[in-house]
Design a protein around this motif. Structure first.
Motif, PDB file in Angstrom:
ATOM      1  N   TRP A   1       1.464  -5.257  -8.886  1.00 53.37           N
ATOM      2  CA  TRP A   1       2.430  -6.039  -8.212  1.00 53.37           C
ATOM      3  C   TRP A   1       3.654  -5.250  -8.746  1.00 53.37           C
ATOM      4  O   TRP A   1       3.679  -5.525 -10.180  1.00 53.37           O
TER       5      TRP A   1
ATOM      6  N   LYS B   1       2.918  -2.024  -1.727  1.00 54.49           N
ATOM      7  CA  LYS B   1       3.040  -3.685  -2.455  1.00 54.49           C
ATOM      8  C   LYS B   1       3.136  -4.844  -2.212  1.00 54.49           C
ATOM      9  O   LYS B   1       2.299  -4.994  -1.049  1.00 54.49           O
TER      10      LYS B   1
ATOM     11  N   PHE C   1      11.216  -2.069  -4.308  1.00 50.65           N
ATOM     12  CA  PHE C   1      10.116  -2.609  -4.315  1.00 50.65           C
ATOM     13  C   PHE C   1       8.959  -2.141  -3.498  1.00 50.65           C
ATOM     14  O   PHE C   1       8.415  -1.865  -3.123  1.00 50.65           O
TER      15      PHE C   1
ATOM     16  N   TYR D   1       9.948   1.134  -2.969  1.00 46.46           N
ATOM     17  CA  TYR D   1       8.461   2.449  -4.149  1.00 46.46           C
ATOM     18  C   TYR D   1       7.473   2.361  -3.501  1.00 46.46           C
ATOM     19  O   TYR D   1       6.304   3.697  -3.559  1.00 46.46           O
ATOM     20  N   ASP D   2       6.809   1.473  -3.632  1.00 43.89           N
ATOM     21  CA  ASP D   2       5.192   1.163  -3.047  1.00 43.89           C
ATOM     22  C   ASP D   2       4.830   1.618  -1.664  1.00 43.89           C
ATOM     23  O   ASP D   2       3.753   2.517  -1.963  1.00 43.89           O
TER      24      ASP D   2
END
Lengths: 131, 278
Positions: A131, B9, B190, B193-194
């Motif tokens: 995460w 994510k 986030f 990015y993931d």
């Protein structure tokens, strides 16, 4: 008798590496002759079980004592099974700790000194969820 | 057709999309492969009709036959076996269950034991079938349980697979064999990015993919820009809305109280079919 020290580099003047399973080198010293052998630790980059693999390496080399900073639970079990005495909390150069050991200034440990994955560094824990 | 739902994510809404999609369609099978934290059942409240323990093979030693040759330990890539001069240690939590040590032991001193890694559950909500795995607490190896869940795939039906977060082995095992992968992202850095990492993995696996933007309205436009540059279709946008979050927190799939979304999910599925060439 052969003793093994976890080291950050490949000589007697290298610093003791506080990590056992993931140190870059093991230096195996014959206490009678002070002759030594440098063994690159192939377990240093292992995905898991580095401590166990490291014990396998040094047990096969005939070491009877290991001097390091910390040992985790798996390495501790394996060292105990192999009948290798464990000395933790060592710091300084390899030469210094060997001299200290000869003078009886270093004590053995009877329990693991850190939890698993201690030597893996921040953010590399393979059990962490991404995460 | 097999459609997996991944994200990179965590917390972007994979399970929301998987569950709402599954109940928008007729008679599909839903697999929850996030075995570390399965939660589709919390939204679906299925009637569990079948439950079984799942094991992986681990080595057990017949000490009398072992001559401590060490072949098993040097074979094991996961360092799950330690061979001392007098004693052998086996670390089940490190074993990946490959079975190689049984084969390399010249004395046949290693026999197959079993190690429980989790539980497989199978249930129904009307004609929607849910299959999921629950990994034992503290058990690091999710992949064998994911494989067991996927062994229950019913090829005669449309199958929707909810993947775990991340882009490593459990996600790869989950997405393997899918005709299409829906990536649920959120318009944050986030999320982006993931998403990029997961797109790379799926492209290497040659699985066609598209994006669902969840919580649309927060963050920025970078996920949209990235998708445009990469030629990735945006299949659906779900707005950042208090009502959706409230229903989720009460364990209710939002289409049950927001019927207008049912058509959206059906259209999503038709688009996916077309993009997958099915």
């Amino acid at each position: 008798m052969k003793i093994c020290v976890s080291a950050t580099a490949d000589s007697l003047d290298a610093q003791v590496d506080p990590r056992f399973g993931r140190c870059p080198y093991f230096i195996i010293i014959d206490l009678e002759t002070m002759q030594f052998e440098v063994i690159p630790n192939l377990a240093s980059g292992a995905m898991g079980g580095a401590g166990i693999q490291a014990v396998q390496t040094i047990a096969n080399k005939g070491a009877k004592v290991v001097i390091t900073g910390n040992v985790g639970p798996n390495a501790f079990q394996a060292l105990s099974a192999a009948g290798i005495k464990i000395v933790t909390g060592a710091h300084g150069t390899v030469r210094e700790v060997v001299e200290k050991y000869k003078r009886g200034e270093l004590k053995g440990t009877s329990a693991p000194t850190v939890g698993g994955h201690f030597g893996m560094g921040g953010g590399r824990g393979w059990r962490q969820r991404p995460w | 057709m097999i459609v997996s739902i991944a994200s990179g994510k965590g917390g972007t809404g994979k399970t929301s999309v998987a569950v709402n999609l599954a109940i928008s369609l007729e008679g599909v099978q839903l697999l929850d492969c996030d075995v570390e934290e399965p939660n589709a059942h919390l939204l679906l409240h299925p009637k569990i009709i079948h439950e079984k323990p799942v094991y992986t093979p681990i080595p057990t030693l017949n000490e009398e036959m072992c001559d401590h040759c060490g072949k098993c330990a040097s074979f094991c890539q996961y360092n799950a076996i330690f061979v001392g001069y007098k004693k052998v240690l086996i670390f089940p939590e490190l074993c990946h269950g490959c079975g190689g040590c049984f084969l390399v032991c010249p004395k046949k001193a290693i026999v197959e034991g079993k190690h429980r890694i989790g539980t497989l559950k199978q249930g129904f909500v009307g004609n929607l079938e849910l299959v999921y795995g629950e990994l034992e607490v503290g058990e690091p190896m999710a992949v064998p349980l994911i494989r067991e869940v996927k062994r229950h795939i019913d090829k005669g039906r449309n199958v929707i697979i909810d993947a775990p977060p991340g882009a490593s082995c459990p996600v790869i095992e989950t997405a393997k064999g899918s005709d299409f992968c829906i990536l649920v992202s959120e318009p944050t850095l986030f999320g982006l990015y993931d998403l990029k990492t997961t797109v790379q993995v799926l492209r290497d696996m040659k699985i066609p993919l598209g994006v669902v933007v969840n919580k649309a309205g927060i963050g920025d436009r970078k996920v949209y820009e990235y998708c445009k540059e990469e030629g990735i279709p945006i299949l659906l946008e779900i707005p950042f809305q208090r009502k959706i979050a409230e229903l989720y927190s009460r364990g209710i799939p939002f289409i049950q109280e927001m019927q207008e979304w049912k058509e959206e999910f059906r259209r999503l599925f038709e688009d996916v079919k077309r993009l997958a060439g099915k």
